[in-house]
Design an enzyme around this catalytic site. Structure first.
Site, short mmCIF file in Angstrom:
data_model
loop_
_atom_site.label_atom_id
_atom_site.label_comp_id
_atom_site.label_asym_id
_atom_site.label_seq_id
_atom_site.Cartn_x
_atom_site.Cartn_y
_atom_site.Cartn_z
CD GLU A 79 -3.44 -0.39 -0.13
OE1 GLU A 79 -3.08 0.47 -0.44
OE2 GLU A 79 -3.41 -1.59 -0.42
CB SER A 348 -51.28 -10.97 -6.79
OG SER A 348 -51.52 -11.07 -8.82
#
Length: 624
Positions: A79, A348
């Site tokens: 990193e 429905s």
């Protein structure tokens, strides 16, 4: 040329003077607030903590001395390899990024240091704006001028995200390997360090091949920075990922979907900002841990396979409290909250809204329409030909009671056109759902999420009293001061009698007496106590809503990518889960009471004629 060089020189002088000034200001401002006192605690309906975090994250904070040296070396190597030599900004990395991004015109490349990432984790979002970048730069300088590299690295590894809802190295180590962070081997540490760059992309649980490729990159970076020898590099690259057989934390991650919902509500109320968060917040909610655990256990028992997903909400119609919520079958693998963010066609489950309007306009349980294949001529000179399930029809008049029990589509469309299609559209609009004014709306051709659907059903289940579903009861700050208290604002916005008649009609979905040309939709799923229920299904979605006066469950099962549900067992999962839940959680009979404006009348379920041996439905007094 000389003028150009002079301008470049002036720019460099200005830049370094500005940077020096920024360092001085950052130093004079003082030590940054690391927000270690920043917390959120969420309490359930029994005032017990079910979630707490530090710095917004739920990871266990661990000293850097209790973390494997392999991980510390690996995270720095991959990193920010110049972490120990720069003062917050990696100018070599910045120069390389500029060269890549501008001169070579390749894909955007960043150069964020660990300190910059830590500043972002503590104070900022990931928005790509200049104001955010300026703030990040200042916070980075503050961290570098007041904290040691050891303190910065410790804060970073305790706050960084590892995917699957996991923050911090200690939780990540427990989740992926079932061990403490200080026990991580080089093989394990290098894998975890690789995940940080893209948690969803490099997760070994989601894609072992990509995770291994990323791990090899981390190991190569460690070798290039003389942290490991070539023999160790090669030996480790040959090892398998060696993941734990099960991936879990001590805490119940199924609660995280509810937690996320609470935090969204907190933001809507205006309390999800640094002014309040930095001092700590105690948030008291309507969360029912028993309901949540029952839902979670039932979903685990079903062992839902593949990409099939589900979402459920549980609410109290008497109070409109949202008491439990499942946004997916596994929070660790997907944090997407389908209950409140997935917009799906409701099928429905729309029909009770239509029939409420019908009851308001003179319909009753015995109202009849002819059930047969029908092509409707519409006002815009088009036609519409809906069909019943499996093309089955009564070929005679049926009652509203039977139409609801078997979910007859012809009856629904006839009702919709009889009332005027704008009525159902306007009904939905009053709840914030925009729908097209067309004939098919009666069959649920509108999209929304089950949170919104539950909100409307709670209005009906409450006998017409309404306030929006909510989770937060009160908010107390770190000094014990109540800064927010929910106020009951329920209003009677629907007719009570129409709601009661409808609730009674919806019990018919369980009654086998209605199973003639079509089956009652819930005839194979019986409950111990009286429950109203409506299901909805399309090729891509299965939904259910079931309730009594005290509890309402709304469920959805389907695929995120809208693929068809082909497997017959998958098509009934929503029904099974909802009914199993109610049979566990409803402990005694509780049903609505007749008002002085209603009569209970037994009718023949098919003809609708009065029949003392028939099914009892509720009618307005004076109904012919």
């Amino acid at each position: 040329m000389r003028q150009f060089i002079k301008r470049i020189l002036y720019c460099f002088i200005f830049f370094f003077t500005f940077l020096l000034l920024m360092y001085i200001i950052a130093f004079c401002v003082g030590k940054p607030e690391l927000n270690k006192d920043r917390y959120i605690k969420l309490y359930d309906d029994q005032n017990k903590i079910f979630y707490q975090s530090v710095n917004n994250y739920s990871g266990q904070y661990v000293s850097i001395d209790d973390v494997s040296p392999y991980f510390l070396k690996a995270i720095v190597a991959i990193e920010d390899k110049r972490f120990y030599s720069h003062h917050g900004f990696d100018y070599v990395g910045i120069s390389r990024a500029i060269k890549t991004n501008v001169l070579k015109r390749k894909t955007s490349q960043g150069a964020s240091t660990i300190t910059q990432q830590y500043a972002r984790l503590l104070y900022l979002t990931n928005e790509k704006t200049w104001s955010r970048k300026v703030k990040e730069a200042f916070f980075t300088l503050q961290l570098e001028t007041h904290l040691s590299k050891k303190e910065i690295l410790e804060g970073y590894i305790n706050n960084v995200y590892f995917g699957h809802g996991i923050y911090g190295i200690e939780n990540a180590s427990q989740y992926f390997y079932g061990k403490k962070a200080k026990e991580l081997t080089l093989n394990e540490a290098s894998m975890l360090a690789g995940v940080v760059n893209g948690p969803q992309y490099y997760s070994p649980i989601l894609n072992k091949e990509r995770a291994k490729q990323r791990q090899n990159l981390v190991l190569k970076a460690m070798y290039d920075n003389q942290m490991i020898t070539q023999s160790i590099l090669e030996a480790t690259q040959k090892q398998t990922l060696n993941l734990a057989s099960e991936h879990s934390l001590n805490e119940n991650m199924s609660t995280y979907y509810y937690k996320d919902t609470v935090l969204e509500e907190l933001e809507e109320l205006g309390f999800y900002n640094n002014q309040y968060l930095n001092k700590g917040l105690n948030i008291y909610t309507s969360f029912n841990s028993e309901y949540q655990n029952t839902l979670n256990d039932l979903i685990k028992e079903k062992k839902i396979q593949g990409d099939l997903q589900c979402a459920f909400t549980v609410a109290n119609p008497k109070t409109n409290q949202l008491q439990a919520l499942i946004g997916g079958k596994d929070y660790a693998n997907s944090q997407y909250n389908r209950a409140i963010h997935a917009s799906r066609q409701i099928g429905s489950t729309m029909k009770p809204f239509l029939y409420y309007l019908a009851l308001e306009n003179g319909f009753n349980p015995s109202t009849r329409f002819l059930c047969e294949p029908t092509t409707f001529k519409l006002s815009n000179n088009t036609t519409y030909s809906p069909a019943n399930f499996h093309q089955k029809y009564a070929y005679q008049e049926i009652t509203l009671a039977q139409a609801i029990a078997v979910s007859d589509n012809i009856f629904a469309v006839k009702t919709h056109l009889f009332l005027g299609t704008e009525n159902l559209r306007d009904f939905l609009k009053s709840y914030g759902i925009n729908a097209k004014n067309n004939a098919s709306l009666a069959l649920g051709t509108v999209n929304t999420n089950i949170y919104n659907l539950s909100n409307i059903y709670c209005n009906i289940a409450s006998g017409g009293k309404y306030q929006h579903l909510y989770t937060i009861e009160k908010i107390v700050d770190h000094q014990g001061k109540t800064i927010y208290q929910h106020k009951n604002q329920r209003i009677q916005n629907l007719n009570k009698e129409s709601c009661l008649i409808l609730n009674q009609l919806l019990t018919g979905t369980f009654n086998k007496q209605f199973s003639t040309y079509l089956n009652a939709t819930m005839e194979n799923y019986q409950t111990k106590y009286t429950v109203a229920c409506k299901t909805g299904s399309t090729d891509y979605d299965n939904l259910i809503v079931a309730y009594n006066p005290n509890i309402l469950i709304n469920g959805w099962v389907g695929y995120d990518d809208n693929r068809k549900i082909e497997n017959s067992q998958e098509k009934v999962l929503a029904k099974e889960l909802a009914i199993d839940f109610l049979n566990k959680e409803i402990k005694k009979e509780s049903w609505y009471k007749l008002t002085s404006k209603l009569n209970a009348i037994a009718i023949n379920p098919i003809s609708g004629n009065i029949d003392e041996t028939g099914i009892v439905y509720w009618f307005r007094k004076g109904t012919p």
